[in-house]
Design an enzyme around this catalytic site. Sequence first.
Site, PDB file in Angstrom:
ATOM      1  N   LYS A  13      -0.401  -6.796  -7.576  1.00  0.00           N
ATOM      2  CA  LYS A  13       1.030  -6.468  -7.609  1.00  0.00           C
ATOM      3  C   LYS A  13       1.780  -7.042  -8.803  1.00  0.00           C
ATOM      4  O   LYS A  13       2.753  -6.459  -9.273  1.00  0.00           O
ATOM      5  CB  LYS A  13       1.695  -6.900  -6.306  1.00  0.00           C
ATOM      6  CG  LYS A  13       1.293  -6.017  -5.133  1.00  0.00           C
ATOM      7  CD  LYS A  13       2.230  -6.200  -3.965  1.00  0.00           C
ATOM      8  CE  LYS A  13       2.014  -5.135  -2.898  1.00  0.00           C
ATOM      9  NZ  LYS A  13       0.753  -5.325  -2.151  1.00  0.00           N
ATOM     10  N   GLU A  35      12.118  -4.697  -2.125  1.00  0.00           N
ATOM     11  CA  GLU A  35      11.788  -4.622  -0.705  1.00  0.00           C
ATOM     12  C   GLU A  35      10.443  -5.302  -0.513  1.00  0.00           C
ATOM     13  O   GLU A  35       9.657  -5.411  -1.458  1.00  0.00           O
ATOM     14  CB  GLU A  35      11.674  -3.162  -0.280  1.00  0.00           C
ATOM     15  CG  GLU A  35      10.325  -2.475  -0.582  1.00  0.00           C
ATOM     16  CD  GLU A  35      10.023  -2.305  -2.069  1.00  0.00           C
ATOM     17  OE1 GLU A  35      10.963  -2.374  -2.884  1.00  0.00           O
ATOM     18  OE2 GLU A  35       8.839  -2.100  -2.417  1.00  0.00           O
ATOM     19  N   SER A  45      -8.455  -5.441  -4.542  1.00  0.00           N
ATOM     20  CA  SER A  45      -7.031  -5.552  -4.916  1.00  0.00           C
ATOM     21  C   SER A  45      -6.418  -6.924  -4.694  1.00  0.00           C
ATOM     22  O   SER A  45      -5.443  -7.284  -5.342  1.00  0.00           O
ATOM     23  CB  SER A  45      -6.228  -4.489  -4.154  1.00  0.00           C
ATOM     24  OG  SER A  45      -6.456  -4.590  -2.760  1.00  0.00           O
TER      25      SER A  45
HETATM   26  C1  LIG Z   1       0.193  -4.397  -1.298  1.00  0.00           C
HETATM   27  C2  LIG Z   1      -1.275  -4.423  -1.336  1.00  0.00           C
HETATM   28  C3  LIG Z   1      -2.042  -3.227  -1.257  1.00  0.00           C
HETATM   29  C4  LIG Z   1      -1.434  -1.882  -1.015  1.00  0.00           C
HETATM   30  O1  LIG Z   1      -0.531  -1.447  -1.972  1.00  0.00           O
HETATM   31  P1  LIG Z   1      -0.873  -0.290  -2.998  1.00  0.00           P
HETATM   32  O2  LIG Z   1       0.422  -0.003  -3.644  1.00  0.00           O
HETATM   33  O3  LIG Z   1      -1.405   0.865  -2.221  1.00  0.00           O
HETATM   34  O4  LIG Z   1      -1.894  -0.818  -3.929  1.00  0.00           O
HETATM   35  C5  LIG Z   1      -3.414  -3.324  -1.373  1.00  0.00           C
HETATM   36  N1  LIG Z   1      -4.029  -4.513  -1.523  1.00  0.00           N
HETATM   37  C6  LIG Z   1      -3.335  -5.666  -1.598  1.00  0.00           C
HETATM   38  C7  LIG Z   1      -4.083  -6.942  -1.769  1.00  0.00           C
HETATM   39  C8  LIG Z   1      -1.943  -5.666  -1.506  1.00  0.00           C
HETATM   40  O5  LIG Z   1      -1.270  -6.824  -1.570  1.00  0.00           O
END
Ligand SMILES: *Cc1c(COP(=O)(O)O)cnc(C)c1O
Length: 404
Positions: free
Chosen positions: A95, A117, A383
Amino acid sequence: MYDLTIKHMPDEGGHFGEFGGRFAAETLMQPLKEIEDAFFEAWADPSFHEERLDLLKNYVGRITPLYHAKHLSAEVGGAQIYLKREDLNHTGAHKVNNTIGQALLARRMGKKKVIAETGAGQHGVATATVAAMFNMTCDIYMGREDIRRQAPNVFRMKLLGANVIPVDSGTATLKDAVNEALRVWVASCEDTYYIFGTAAGPHPFPLMVRQFHTVIGQEARAQCLEQTGKLPDVAVACVGGGSNAIGLFEPLQDDDIRLVAVEAAGHGLESGEHAAALAKGRPGIIHGSLSYLLDDEEGQILGTHSISAGLDYPGVGPELAAMMKSGRLDIDSATDADALQAFQALTKAEGIIPALESSHGLAAAMRIAAKMDKEQVVLVNLSGRGDKDLGTVMDLLGFHDEKA
Ligand SMILES: *Cc1c(COP(=O)(O)O)cnc(C)c1O
């Protein structure tokens, strides 16, 4: 090393195929246009990228590694699984790639205050982090129910100097926080910039958020070529709003690579308790753009369920919807149980504790890899890291009942 040309542009109205656009109150049209103009102007300015890429390197810790998960691959018994380690970024997820970019844009536009948000608090923390670093005032809108469930992240945001503002409307969760932040922004856009958290929302957010995340796919593509001598056969990412997925996929779109988006199937796609907007939703307007969403017969947005707060969103970004519609993107899903299993499998096999969101992508990737040859490559976007999820996993595994 980064290609800074913008590929796969939406049309002038911000449409990817039939999706996207700018469905917002009249009063928001001008501020959105100002952001769009500022974004294109900044993107064409080498000094913008110089500062952005310097921060990504020295503050965030990019380039993130591409790791060959040999032990997990051997256990699965099929294709080689490679992990793009976004979990190693500062703040523990992808993020921050986006919040750094948008905070730089806010400063360039002369805004002294940012709002955002948040659902689970991950985007709120990533925003509060950059606001602290840029010395900007920061208000985070968060559903009261989420504030109750996510106390550690609320405390983090407060430590970072942000105001966390409770939202009581609707179900007092993420979708309500987005509505409230948009409403407040209308009245304050003179001095306030809205840092949107995913590749959704009204144009230009889907495009802009994607561009800030393309570092993921561009790095991974080059790293895969370097380490394996070829491109991956399949690339997999979990989907909440779609930002980590489109960041990985965008630079791979023109290659002969199968792209797989993995949604949260919660208690099962047929249970009604999931967050699978692409698989189970229908086109409609949510948070300022036309995309797939989960709603009832009257068009009311449905409550969603996922073990992972970051995937617990009833909509999805318009570009992924367009890619699905055109057949470029395959849609898969993983249940809560699948994700919990993958979470444990990666932790034991590789000593890497993934976020529960990322565990959904991983679960699908393991299933896909099992049916492939040993010489093939499956690339997964890891992610985020799982530290934030330890409480949830402890409860689910009944750890509290165990004798020490
Ligand atoms: C917020 C988040 C997501 C989902 O958000 P996307 O906008 O779909 O990428 C996925 N993995 C993690 C670790 C997150 O914090």
